[in-house]
Design a protein around this motif. Structure first.
Motif, mmCIF file in Angstrom:
data_model
loop_
_atom_site.group_PDB
_atom_site.id
_atom_site.type_symbol
_atom_site.label_atom_id
_atom_site.label_comp_id
_atom_site.label_asym_id
_atom_site.label_seq_id
_atom_site.Cartn_x
_atom_site.Cartn_y
_atom_site.Cartn_z
ATOM 1 N N ALA A 39 -61.151 28.569 19.776
ATOM 2 C CA ALA A 39 -60.418 29.836 19.764
ATOM 3 C C ALA A 39 -59.416 29.865 18.612
ATOM 4 C CB ALA A 39 -59.710 30.039 21.095
ATOM 5 N N SER A 40 -58.751 28.746 18.387
ATOM 6 C CA SER A 40 -57.784 28.662 17.293
ATOM 7 C C SER A 40 -58.461 28.875 15.945
ATOM 8 C CB SER A 40 -57.086 27.300 17.330
ATOM 9 O OG SER A 40 -56.124 27.202 16.299
ATOM 10 N N ARG A 41 -59.622 28.259 15.759
ATOM 11 C CA ARG A 41 -60.355 28.421 14.495
ATOM 12 C C ARG A 41 -60.760 29.866 14.251
ATOM 13 N NH1 ARG A 41 -63.370 23.663 16.345
ATOM 14 N NH2 ARG A 41 -62.469 21.802 15.370
ATOM 15 N N LYS A 42 -61.014 30.596 15.338
ATOM 16 C CA LYS A 42 -61.437 31.990 15.218
ATOM 17 C C LYS A 42 -60.258 32.952 15.108
ATOM 18 C CE LYS A 42 -65.944 31.383 15.645
ATOM 19 N NZ LYS A 42 -66.909 31.806 14.603
ATOM 20 N N GLY A 43 -59.040 32.427 15.173
ATOM 21 C CA GLY A 43 -57.864 33.286 15.076
ATOM 22 C C GLY A 43 -57.490 33.970 16.371
ATOM 23 N N VAL A 44 -58.031 33.474 17.498
ATOM 24 C CA VAL A 44 -57.695 34.046 18.801
ATOM 25 C C VAL A 44 -56.217 33.782 19.103
ATOM 26 C CG1 VAL A 44 -58.070 33.796 21.295
ATOM 27 C CG2 VAL A 44 -60.021 33.910 19.740
ATOM 28 N N GLU A 45 -55.536 34.793 19.620
ATOM 29 C CA GLU A 45 -54.124 34.648 19.956
ATOM 30 C C GLU A 45 -53.874 34.463 21.449
ATOM 31 O OE1 GLU A 45 -51.856 37.533 17.016
ATOM 32 O OE2 GLU A 45 -53.955 38.085 17.303
ATOM 33 N N LEU A 46 -54.835 34.902 22.295
ATOM 34 C CA LEU A 46 -54.692 34.748 23.745
ATOM 35 C C LEU A 46 -56.055 34.467 24.357
ATOM 36 C CD1 LEU A 46 -53.193 34.881 26.435
ATOM 37 C CD2 LEU A 46 -53.355 37.373 26.341
ATOM 38 N N LEU A 47 -56.177 33.331 25.030
ATOM 39 C CA LEU A 47 -57.413 32.929 25.699
ATOM 40 C C LEU A 47 -57.212 33.029 27.204
ATOM 41 C CD1 LEU A 47 -60.230 31.557 25.845
ATOM 42 C CD2 LEU A 47 -59.042 29.353 25.692
ATOM 43 N N ALA A 48 -58.109 33.755 27.884
ATOM 44 C CA ALA A 48 -58.033 33.916 29.336
ATOM 45 C C ALA A 48 -59.219 33.226 29.997
ATOM 46 C CB ALA A 48 -58.028 35.398 29.705
ATOM 47 N N LEU A 49 -58.928 32.381 30.982
ATOM 48 C CA LEU A 49 -59.944 31.669 31.756
ATOM 49 C C LEU A 49 -59.733 31.970 33.237
ATOM 50 C CD1 LEU A 49 -59.840 28.297 29.818
ATOM 51 C CD2 LEU A 49 -61.764 29.882 29.872
ATOM 52 N N PRO A 50 -60.798 31.870 34.048
ATOM 53 C CA PRO A 50 -60.747 32.436 35.409
ATOM 54 C C PRO A 50 -59.929 31.666 36.430
ATOM 55 C CG PRO A 50 -62.910 31.513 34.930
ATOM 56 C CD PRO A 50 -62.119 31.390 33.675
ATOM 57 N N GLY A 51 -59.783 32.305 37.593
ATOM 58 C CA GLY A 51 -59.122 31.680 38.726
ATOM 59 C C GLY A 51 -59.842 30.407 39.120
ATOM 60 N N GLY A 52 -59.070 29.365 39.453
ATOM 61 C CA GLY A 52 -59.663 28.116 39.907
ATOM 62 C C GLY A 52 -60.418 27.348 38.835
ATOM 63 N N TYR A 53 -60.116 27.621 37.552
ATOM 64 C CA TYR A 53 -60.796 26.829 36.502
ATOM 65 C C TYR A 53 -60.460 25.354 36.678
ATOM 66 C CZ TYR A 53 -62.250 24.975 32.020
ATOM 67 O OH TYR A 53 -62.866 24.216 31.047
ATOM 68 N N PHE A 54 -59.187 25.063 36.941
ATOM 69 C CA PHE A 54 -58.761 23.697 37.223
ATOM 70 C C PHE A 54 -58.508 23.535 38.717
ATOM 71 C CE2 PHE A 54 -57.115 23.965 32.757
ATOM 72 C CZ PHE A 54 -57.903 22.956 32.223
ATOM 73 N N ARG A 55 -58.563 22.287 39.186
ATOM 74 C CA ARG A 55 -58.236 21.964 40.573
ATOM 75 C C ARG A 55 -57.294 20.766 40.598
ATOM 76 N NH1 ARG A 55 -63.649 23.211 40.490
ATOM 77 N NH2 ARG A 55 -64.182 21.027 40.054
ATOM 78 N N ILE A 56 -56.313 20.832 41.488
ATOM 79 C CA ILE A 56 -55.409 19.710 41.697
ATOM 80 C C ILE A 56 -55.316 19.447 43.197
ATOM 81 C CG2 ILE A 56 -54.064 20.051 39.585
ATOM 82 C CD1 ILE A 56 -51.984 21.537 41.211
ATOM 83 N N SER A 57 -54.878 18.243 43.570
ATOM 84 C CA SER A 57 -54.906 17.857 44.987
ATOM 85 C C SER A 57 -53.684 18.318 45.765
ATOM 86 C CB SER A 57 -55.039 16.332 45.101
ATOM 87 O OG SER A 57 -53.937 15.690 44.476
ATOM 88 N N SER A 58 -52.590 18.678 45.063
ATOM 89 C CA SER A 58 -51.356 19.055 45.751
ATOM 90 C C SER A 58 -50.546 20.005 44.879
ATOM 91 C CB SER A 58 -50.530 17.801 46.058
ATOM 92 O OG SER A 58 -49.225 18.134 46.472
ATOM 93 N N ALA A 59 -49.849 20.949 45.529
ATOM 94 C CA ALA A 59 -48.994 21.875 44.790
ATOM 95 C C ALA A 59 -47.868 21.140 44.073
ATOM 96 C CB ALA A 59 -48.419 22.926 45.743
ATOM 97 N N SER A 60 -47.527 19.943 44.550
ATOM 98 C CA SER A 60 -46.467 19.168 43.903
ATOM 99 C C SER A 60 -46.871 18.720 42.498
ATOM 100 C CB SER A 60 -46.115 17.950 44.755
ATOM 101 O OG SER A 60 -47.210 17.054 44.842
#
Length: 257
Positions: A39-60
């Motif tokens: 995205a940086s190489r293409k000159g993109v200024e804002l990249l949006a990825l969907p809900g739940g793209y990442f997962r973690i085991s705890s809100a902490s």
């Protein structure tokens, strides 16, 4: 800049993505970094990825995850908005997953849902917010103060509101956004699933009121719809400007708005 007329002269290259599901977390980490670099190489200024793209085991662990995402985004000079889900690993004595705890309605009342959005931009720094409601049916359980909360980052002096999956169906959230002063310029909806995603009327709700609206989601198919509306005009397209094969496979559509 505060006035709408001053903002109109600016163009931002926005990347809206569809992402395949059912991949491991280390794969998603690796492909996220690749997406930022491309995205940086293409000159993109804002990249949006969907809900739940990442997962973690705890809100902490949310703050730590947000710091990592922000650091990578900052290094590549690309603002980012991405969804993160908390997926606690609870097991019974036999090693099987178990369910329990609060009902969805109670989680919404207490603002204890397990989805978050994490964002970074050079103008706003690191931000993250917890999901406020999930569907149009359960929106009534969300407290008024949560629905009125500002979830905004600045990108090239534009005000960009970031919505967790399902919040776009909450009428009080939508009303708070369109009635806000100074006005919001864009809305980004970070959904979990794109199949049978009846989001167009809600995206058009914003576009008809002068706010550009875009949606990103997980879809297990090639050339899936990348959704966007601008001032009542439908921009949505199956065309792809950049593909990262992955897994997960990421398809990006670029818009200058």
């Amino acid at each position: 800049m505060q006035s709408g007329s001053a903002i109109e002269g600016l163009l931002i290259l926005l990347a809206i993505s569809t992402v395949s599901r059912h991949t491991k977390e280390d794969q998603r980490d690796r492909v996220f970094l690749q997406a930022l670099k491309e995205a940086s190489r293409k000159g993109v200024e804002l990249l949006a990825l969907p809900g739940g793209y990442f997962r973690i085991s705890s809100a902490s662990k949310m703050q730590g995850k947000a710091s990592v995402i922000a650091s990578l985004a900052k290094k590549n000079k690309v603002a980012v908005a991405v969804g993160v889900d908390v997926s606690p690993k609870k097991t019974s004595g036999k090693g099987k997953s178990i369910k329990g705890g609060m009902s969805v309605a109670e989680r919404i009342r207490r603002q204890a849902l397990r989805s978050f959005v994490i964002c970074w931009s050079s103008e706003s720094g690191t931000k993250y917010w917890r999901q406020r409601s999930i569907t149009g049916k359960d929106q009534a359980y969300a407290p008024d103060e949560a629905c009125e909360r500002i979830q905004e980052i600045r990108v090239t002096d534009r005000r960009v509101e970031i919505l967790s999956c399902g919040e776009i169906f909450n009428q009080r959230i939508k009303d708070a956004i369109v009635n806000r002063t100074p006005r919001v310029h864009w809305v980004l909806d970070l959904a979990h699933k794109g199949e049978k995603w009846r989001v167009d009327p809600s995206l058009r709700f914003f576009a008809n009121r002068g706010i550009c609206a875009f949606g990103t989601s997980h879809v297990n198919r090639k050339n899936a719809m990348k959704r966007g509306f601008k001032k009542g005009r439908k921009l949505s397209s199956r065309k792809t400007d950049l593909v990262i094969a992955g897994p997960p496979r990421i398809e990006m559509k670029f818009w200058k708005v």
